[in-house]
Design an enzyme around this catalytic site. Sequence first.
Site, PDB file in Angstrom:
ATOM      1  N   ASP A 335       1.118  -1.084   0.427  1.00 44.28           N
ATOM      2  CA  ASP A 335       0.108  -0.076   0.087  1.00 44.28           C
ATOM      3  C   ASP A 335       0.727   1.192  -0.178  1.00 44.28           C
ATOM      4  O   ASP A 335       2.753   0.982   0.425  1.00 44.28           O
ATOM      5  CB  ASP A 335      -0.724  -0.005   1.919  1.00 44.28           C
ATOM      6  N   ASP A 524      -1.797  -1.129   6.123  1.00 38.53           N
ATOM      7  CA  ASP A 524      -2.129  -0.694   7.442  1.00 38.53           C
ATOM      8  C   ASP A 524      -2.264  -1.745   8.140  1.00 38.53           C
ATOM      9  O   ASP A 524      -3.077  -1.911   9.391  1.00 38.53           O
ATOM     10  CB  ASP A 524      -2.620   0.850   7.037  1.00 38.53           C
ATOM     11  N   ASP A 528      -7.463  -2.358   4.380  1.00 31.90           N
ATOM     12  CA  ASP A 528      -6.536  -3.295   3.696  1.00 31.90           C
ATOM     13  C   ASP A 528      -7.178  -4.776   4.409  1.00 31.90           C
ATOM     14  O   ASP A 528      -6.524  -5.878   3.884  1.00 31.90           O
ATOM     15  CB  ASP A 528      -5.766  -2.941   3.417  1.00 31.90           C
TER      16      ASP A 528
END
Length: 633
Positions: A335, A524, A528
Amino acid sequence: MTHTCCACTGCACHAHHGEEKTFWAAYRGLAAAAALFIAALFMGKWPWVQLAFCVVSWGIAGREVVFHALRGLVKGDFLDENFLMTLATVGAFCLGEYPEAAAVMLFYQIGEAFQERAAGNSRRSIRALLALRPAFARVWRGETWQKVAPEDVKVGEVIAVYPGERVPLDGTVTDGAAFADTSALTGESVPKRLETGDTALGGFVCKDGKLTLQVARVYGQSATAKVLELVEHAAGKKARAEKFISRFARWYTPLVVAGAVLVAVVPPLLVPDATFKTWVSRALVFLVVSCPCALVLSVPLGFFGGIGGAAKNGILIKGGNFVEALARLKILAADKTGTLTKGVFKVTAVAPLSCTAPELLEICALAEAASNHPVAAALRVAYGKPVEPARVKDVREIAGKGVSAQVDGQTVLVGKAAFLLESGISIPPQAAGSVFCAQDGKYIGSVTVSDEIKADATRAVQALKKEGIEKVVMLTGDNAAAAEPVAKALQVDGFRADLLPAQKVAEVERLQQQTAGTVAFVGDGINDAPVLARADVGIAMGALGSDAAVEAADVVLMTDEPLKIAQAVALARFTLKVVRQNIVFALAVKAAILALGAGGAATLWEAVFADVGVSVVAVLNAIRPLKYQPKEK
């Protein structure tokens, strides 16, 4: 931690099943057995005296082995190494090889004592790592400070922590300031400054000042409890190598016994001049050297050491299976926000079309007034004035897309370009930015909100490439304009922008089809969670205190440093290397001695030294991951 041996239910090295006897208690018995054995060596002129000394030495050294062999025999589950040792030594006595019989049992038990000591040191190192559990909490009750069990403290109560004491529960500092040692949780040696308003987590050690905290979580939900639970239960999830050894051991011992019987019986029947005494002696060598303890103990201990070594560096791995998956990692998907970048946004450009820049910022800030998204916070900061709630009505936030609201009676849309396009609003081709705004169905401008790349993110990508990771890609919900500069700066192998959570899952599935290795996703751990669960290895970044991260991820990084991803991969590969070394070393030495024994070139002396030596070396090698230190910190 209790080690269990799938080939045996009561082998000497596991005889206590968690009740570790002290090394010195074992040493006293072995010392007496050794003294009698040495005395027996000088009694060769008096065979019956020598026999007596050897039998007593054998009985002292091998009483536990013989006991467990007999118990297994009664239960019908006797094909274990206790049975092998007992059978081999009794056979040696029957052949008149008295010193050899005593030596086999004595040196076998000396090797077991050293193995237990090595394994005990490993367990004690883990327990020292897990010495996070606080003894008490000093809580303000009834106009006085009282020492109570941390489990009895409730959310909202006030606790005090003095210099040198461990913070017992997660809380917010309400008074005082101090440096805190966070190394037990994060692996970082640099103390962290805590002041009023900061969050202090259970497990931190107050170094130089008194802190007063308001408790934010009960003990069972604290960072301390999470770390303890993760590490204590990690060993229950076996890696493929451990499962292989378990299956191998179940077949190995019966085959060894059958092989020994064939060695003892077949040659005397088929080979001219072959005697039963010679071949029974060789069969005994076969039995002694074939004990599987080196494999059964060292392989699980190797993974246990890897998990402990990772925890020391602020990396929590939930099981040996995930250590192995990390070691086989080929593709990493990451991410962007909060993982590769700091997640601290600021407005860097304003491009109005039909209004002024201040007016555009005002409209965006009002529409985003109720949002807790970091981009919304950046827009409000750039606006720089208090937001008047009365001016905003009918706010509707669409996750991953944007916000719709009535601002001063006009319909305002603020969000991604796709959000406006779905609403039938056209955007000029030349428009660029990360946040687009429309008022009453017309596009009025865009704002660019940038996020700062973390200091070690570039080094992390380079370190992953050095570890042999074939591809590092970035998957983000931000638009391409915000993602592309970050991707270029980090020199990742590709990126995909404007992704919703379901689309990230689809991207990870696509990556999994491209490699025979494993695919990891790092994020995180909150937004997600679906993709963390779908990846072969889900890695939660900076997840200390996050329930969603701990639940969804397979690996939890206690700090927000991307470089720890590379450290986790390096440690996993080192651990798997050590485990493979033990397997190859043990099998190679045993195969060599078995061949020499069958050919008459190795006696019981060589057999016992080979077995004990292999076991001790394998166990000492297995605890190396516990001491592992990353090359780059």
